[in-house]
Design a protein around this motif. Structure first.
Motif, PDB file in Angstrom:
ATOM      1  N   ASP A   1       0.774  -1.127  -0.110  1.00 35.85           N
ATOM      2  CA  ASP A   1      -0.031  -0.257  -0.093  1.00 35.85           C
ATOM      3  C   ASP A   1       1.016   1.057   0.169  1.00 35.85           C
ATOM      4  N   GLN A   2       2.067   1.215   0.763  1.00 38.59           N
ATOM      5  CA  GLN A   2       2.780   2.306   0.937  1.00 38.59           C
ATOM      6  C   GLN A   2       3.373   2.589  -0.522  1.00 38.59           C
ATOM      7  N   PHE A   3       3.888   1.453  -1.241  1.00 42.54           N
ATOM      8  CA  PHE A   3       4.450   1.397  -2.474  1.00 42.54           C
ATOM      9  C   PHE A   3       3.380   2.151  -3.676  1.00 42.54           C
ATOM     10  N   ARG A   4       2.228   1.674  -3.408  1.00 38.91           N
ATOM     11  CA  ARG A   4       1.111   1.976  -4.340  1.00 38.91           C
ATOM     12  C   ARG A   4       0.885   3.673  -4.426  1.00 38.91           C
ATOM     13  N   VAL A   5       0.987   4.112  -2.967  1.00 42.76           N
ATOM     14  CA  VAL A   5       0.842   5.620  -2.898  1.00 42.76           C
ATOM     15  C   VAL A   5       1.967   6.412  -3.382  1.00 42.76           C
ATOM     16  N   PHE A   6       3.199   5.730  -3.315  1.00 42.70           N
ATOM     17  CA  PHE A   6       4.501   6.380  -3.813  1.00 42.70           C
ATOM     18  C   PHE A   6       4.250   6.457  -5.383  1.00 42.70           C
ATOM     19  N   LEU A   7       4.011   5.335  -5.975  1.00 42.67           N
ATOM     20  CA  LEU A   7       3.830   5.046  -7.441  1.00 42.67           C
ATOM     21  C   LEU A   7       2.733   6.309  -7.901  1.00 42.67           C
ATOM     22  N   GLU A   8       1.701   6.476  -7.265  1.00 47.18           N
ATOM     23  CA  GLU A   8       0.727   7.291  -7.940  1.00 47.18           C
ATOM     24  C   GLU A   8       1.021   8.750  -7.552  1.00 47.18           C
ATOM     25  N   LYS A   9       1.794   9.067  -6.630  1.00 48.13           N
ATOM     26  CA  LYS A   9       2.396  10.422  -6.477  1.00 48.13           C
ATOM     27  C   LYS A   9       3.530  10.862  -7.396  1.00 48.13           C
TER      28      LYS A   9
ATOM     29  N   LEU B   1       9.302  -4.158   0.020  1.00 46.85           N
ATOM     30  CA  LEU B   1       8.788  -2.895  -0.410  1.00 46.85           C
ATOM     31  C   LEU B   1       8.758  -1.636   0.588  1.00 46.85           C
ATOM     32  N   GLY B   2       8.652  -2.183   1.783  1.00 45.56           N
ATOM     33  CA  GLY B   2       8.557  -0.933   2.736  1.00 45.56           C
ATOM     34  C   GLY B   2      10.061  -0.341   2.856  1.00 45.56           C
ATOM     35  N   ASP B   3      11.003  -1.396   2.778  1.00 43.71           N
ATOM     36  CA  ASP B   3      12.361  -0.837   2.725  1.00 43.71           C
ATOM     37  C   ASP B   3      12.801   0.055   1.582  1.00 43.71           C
ATOM     38  N   LEU B   4      12.015  -0.297   0.456  1.00 42.37           N
ATOM     39  CA  LEU B   4      12.358   0.345  -0.587  1.00 42.37           C
ATOM     40  C   LEU B   4      11.824   1.663  -0.678  1.00 42.37           C
ATOM     41  N   VAL B   5      10.594   1.929  -0.272  1.00 41.49           N
ATOM     42  CA  VAL B   5       9.871   3.190  -0.036  1.00 41.49           C
ATOM     43  C   VAL B   5      10.766   3.908   0.923  1.00 41.49           C
ATOM     44  N   GLN B   6      11.139   3.533   2.202  1.00 40.94           N
ATOM     45  CA  GLN B   6      11.900   4.315   3.215  1.00 40.94           C
ATOM     46  C   GLN B   6      13.272   4.756   2.413  1.00 40.94           C
ATOM     47  N   ARG B   7      14.064   3.767   1.597  1.00 38.28           N
ATOM     48  CA  ARG B   7      15.355   4.301   1.076  1.00 38.28           C
ATOM     49  C   ARG B   7      15.040   5.449   0.074  1.00 38.28           C
ATOM     50  N   MET B   8      14.084   5.388  -0.707  1.00 39.06           N
ATOM     51  CA  MET B   8      13.702   6.307  -1.924  1.00 39.06           C
ATOM     52  C   MET B   8      13.517   7.602  -1.018  1.00 39.06           C
ATOM     53  N   GLN B   9      12.852   7.800   0.203  1.00 42.75           N
ATOM     54  CA  GLN B   9      12.495   9.009   0.946  1.00 42.75           C
ATOM     55  C   GLN B   9      13.621   9.424   1.798  1.00 42.75           C
ATOM     56  N   THR B  10      14.511   8.505   2.085  1.00 44.62           N
ATOM     57  CA  THR B  10      15.656   9.163   2.978  1.00 44.62           C
ATOM     58  C   THR B  10      16.848   9.501   2.126  1.00 44.62           C
ATOM     59  N   GLN B  11      16.962   8.857   0.851  1.00 41.76           N
ATOM     60  CA  GLN B  11      17.941   9.301  -0.021  1.00 41.76           C
ATOM     61  C   GLN B  11      17.431   9.525  -1.333  1.00 41.76           C
ATOM     62  N   PRO B  12      17.006  10.917  -1.428  1.00 44.85           N
ATOM     63  CA  PRO B  12      16.272  11.262  -2.619  1.00 44.85           C
ATOM     64  C   PRO B  12      17.092  11.432  -3.863  1.00 44.85           C
ATOM     65  N   ARG B  13      18.594  11.585  -3.612  1.00 45.03           N
ATOM     66  CA  ARG B  13      19.417  12.004  -4.620  1.00 45.03           C
ATOM     67  C   ARG B  13      20.087  10.840  -5.165  1.00 45.03           C
TER      68      ARG B  13
ATOM     69  N   GLY C   1      19.266   8.252  -7.010  1.00 43.60           N
ATOM     70  CA  GLY C   1      18.606   7.855  -8.336  1.00 43.60           C
ATOM     71  C   GLY C   1      17.919   6.607  -8.137  1.00 43.60           C
ATOM     72  N   LEU C   2      17.634   6.077  -6.916  1.00 41.63           N
ATOM     73  CA  LEU C   2      16.665   5.002  -6.896  1.00 41.63           C
ATOM     74  C   LEU C   2      15.242   5.172  -7.189  1.00 41.63           C
ATOM     75  N   ARG C   3      14.816   6.450  -6.856  1.00 43.74           N
ATOM     76  CA  ARG C   3      13.552   6.800  -6.926  1.00 43.74           C
ATOM     77  C   ARG C   3      13.233   6.656  -8.708  1.00 43.74           C
ATOM     78  N   GLU C   4      14.262   7.212  -9.758  1.00 38.94           N
ATOM     79  CA  GLU C   4      14.008   7.228 -10.975  1.00 38.94           C
ATOM     80  C   GLU C   4      14.173   5.840 -11.527  1.00 38.94           C
ATOM     81  N   GLN C   5      14.836   4.741 -11.146  1.00 33.88           N
ATOM     82  CA  GLN C   5      15.133   3.483 -11.564  1.00 33.88           C
ATOM     83  C   GLN C   5      13.767   2.738 -11.320  1.00 33.88           C
ATOM     84  N   VAL C   6      13.190   3.237  -9.957  1.00 33.38           N
ATOM     85  CA  VAL C   6      11.767   2.500  -9.912  1.00 33.38           C
ATOM     86  C   VAL C   6      10.801   2.875 -10.644  1.00 33.38           C
ATOM     87  N   VAL C   7      10.586   4.282 -10.848  1.00 33.66           N
ATOM     88  CA  VAL C   7       9.770   4.773 -11.698  1.00 33.66           C
ATOM     89  C   VAL C   7       9.907   4.232 -13.296  1.00 33.66           C
ATOM     90  N   ASP C   8      11.043   4.093 -13.533  1.00 34.33           N
ATOM     91  CA  ASP C   8      11.666   3.495 -14.865  1.00 34.33           C
ATOM     92  C   ASP C   8      11.023   2.130 -15.135  1.00 34.33           C
TER      93      ASP C   8
END
Length: 275
Positions: free
Chosen positions: A9-17, A47-59, A61-68
Motif C-alpha cells: 500500500d505504501q508503494f502504491r501511494v508512492f507510485l501514484e504521487k 517494498l517497505g524498505d524500498l519506499v523508506q530508502r527512496m524517501q531518505t536518499q532522494p538523490r 537515483g533509486l526513485r528514478e530507477q523504480v519509476v523507470d
C-alpha cells in the motif's frame, strides 16, 4: 493487515504521487516481477524498505530507477493499424488545407520504446511519396516519456529482431531501416530526424511543448485514476490547436468534456477533435 500488504500500500501511494499510475490491489505480482532484480542489486529486502530508502536518499537515483522499471512497456509498430491509416487518409490532408503552409506538429505522449513516433514518421514519409510537394513545410514529431533511460534508447533508433518482429512488415523494414550487425537494425536518418525526444511527466506542465495539430496519447490513460485522466485530457486540450485531433487507445474512451472535444467516427476507429 500483514506487513507485506502495508508495504504494498505504501508503494502504491508512492507510485501514484510520482507518476500518476494507479496500481490495483491485486498487482503485487507485477511489482515483484518488475522490481525483484533492482531490489536484489541494491540489497533491499522489502517494498517497505524500498519506499523508506527512496524517501531518505532522494538523490541516490533509486526513485528514478523504480519509476523507470514500473512504467517501461514494449510497444508495437503501427499499433492497431487504423490510427496511422486515419492519419494518412483523413488527418494529414485536412491539416494541410488548414495549416496555411505551416509545419505540422504532432505529439506522441508516453512514447515508451519509440515505436509510435517512428511509425508516425514513416506514415508521414508514405503520405509524402503518394502526395509529392504537399507537405512542403514538413512535420515535426515531439515524443515524450517519463523514462530518461528509455528516451536514450529511442534516440539511437536501434532495434533487435524481437522488437522488429512486433508489427513491422518486411516492406517497411527494408524501406525504413538499415541493418546494423547480426539481428539488429537502425532507423534511417530521414525518419529519425523528424522525431525529437523529450522527458515529460504527464502529471507536470506541458507549457514548454508548444501547440500541436495532433496528439497521440494511446494506451496510457488506463493507468490513471478518473480524476488524473480528466486533468491530463484538459491539459492536452490546451496544447491542441483549434480543430486539432486527439488519438486515444483502442480500448480507451473520452467520457465527458463535451465543451472541449467532439467525437469523430472514422470507421474503423474513433478520434476526438478539439473545439
Amino acid at each position: 493487515m500483514s506487513s507485506g500488504n502495508v508495504d504494498f500500500d505504501q508503494f502504491r501511494v508512492f507510485l501514484e504521487k510520482a507518476c500518476g499510475i494507479l496500481l490495483g490491489a491485486n498487482k503485487q505480482y507485477l511489482v515483484s516481477s518488475r522490481l525483484n532484480k533492482l531490489m536484489e542489486q541494491q540489497g533491499i529486502k522489502s517494498l517497505g524498505d524500498l519506499v523508506q530508502r527512496m524517501q531518505t536518499q532522494p538523490r541516490s537515483g533509486l526513485r528514478e530507477q523504480v519509476v523507470d522499471a514500473m512504467t517501461t512497456n514494449e510497444t508495437l509498430w503501427f499499433r492497431d493499424t487504423y490510427p496511422f491509416e486515419v492519419m494518412k487518409n483523413k488527418v494529414l490532408p485536412e491539416m494541410l488545407k488548414a495549416s496555411a503552409g505551416q509545419r505540422l506538429r504532432i505529439w506522441s505522449a508516453a512514447c515508451s520504446s519509440g515505436q509510435e513516433p517512428y511509425s508516425l514518421s514513416m506514415t508521414i514519409d508514405e503520405f509524402e511519396r503518394s502526395n509529392p510537394g504537399q507537405l512542403r513545410a514538413g512535420a515535426q514529431i515531439v515524443a515524450t516519456d517519463l523514462s530518461s533511460s528509455m528516451l536514450i534508447n529511442c534516440r539511437s533508433g536501434e532495434y533487435d529482431s524481437l522488437a522488429i518482429g512486433r508489427g513491422l512488415s518486411p516492406e517497411r523494414l527494408q524501406r525504413f531501416f538499415d541493418p546494423k550487425g547480426p539481428g539488429r537494425w537502425v532507423i534511417k536518418a530521414p525518419i529519425k530526424s523528424r522525431v525529437e525526444f523529450r522527458p515529460i511527466n504527464l502529471l507536470e506542465s506541458y507549457a514548454a511543448l508548444g501547440k500541436f495539430d495532433v496528439v497521440f496519447c494511446r494506451n496510457v490513460l488506463i493507468y490513471f485514476s478518473a480524476e488524473v485522466k480528466k486533468d491530463i485530457l484538459l491539459r492536452i486540450h490546451g496544447t491542441l490547436k483549434r480543430g486539432g485531433y486527439l488519438f486515444l487507445g483502442a480500448s480507451e474512451a473520452l467520457n465527458g468534456l463535451p465543451d472541449h472535444y467532439q467525437m469523430v467516427q472514422c470507421s474503423p476507429g474513433i478520434i476526438y477533435q478539439a473545439k
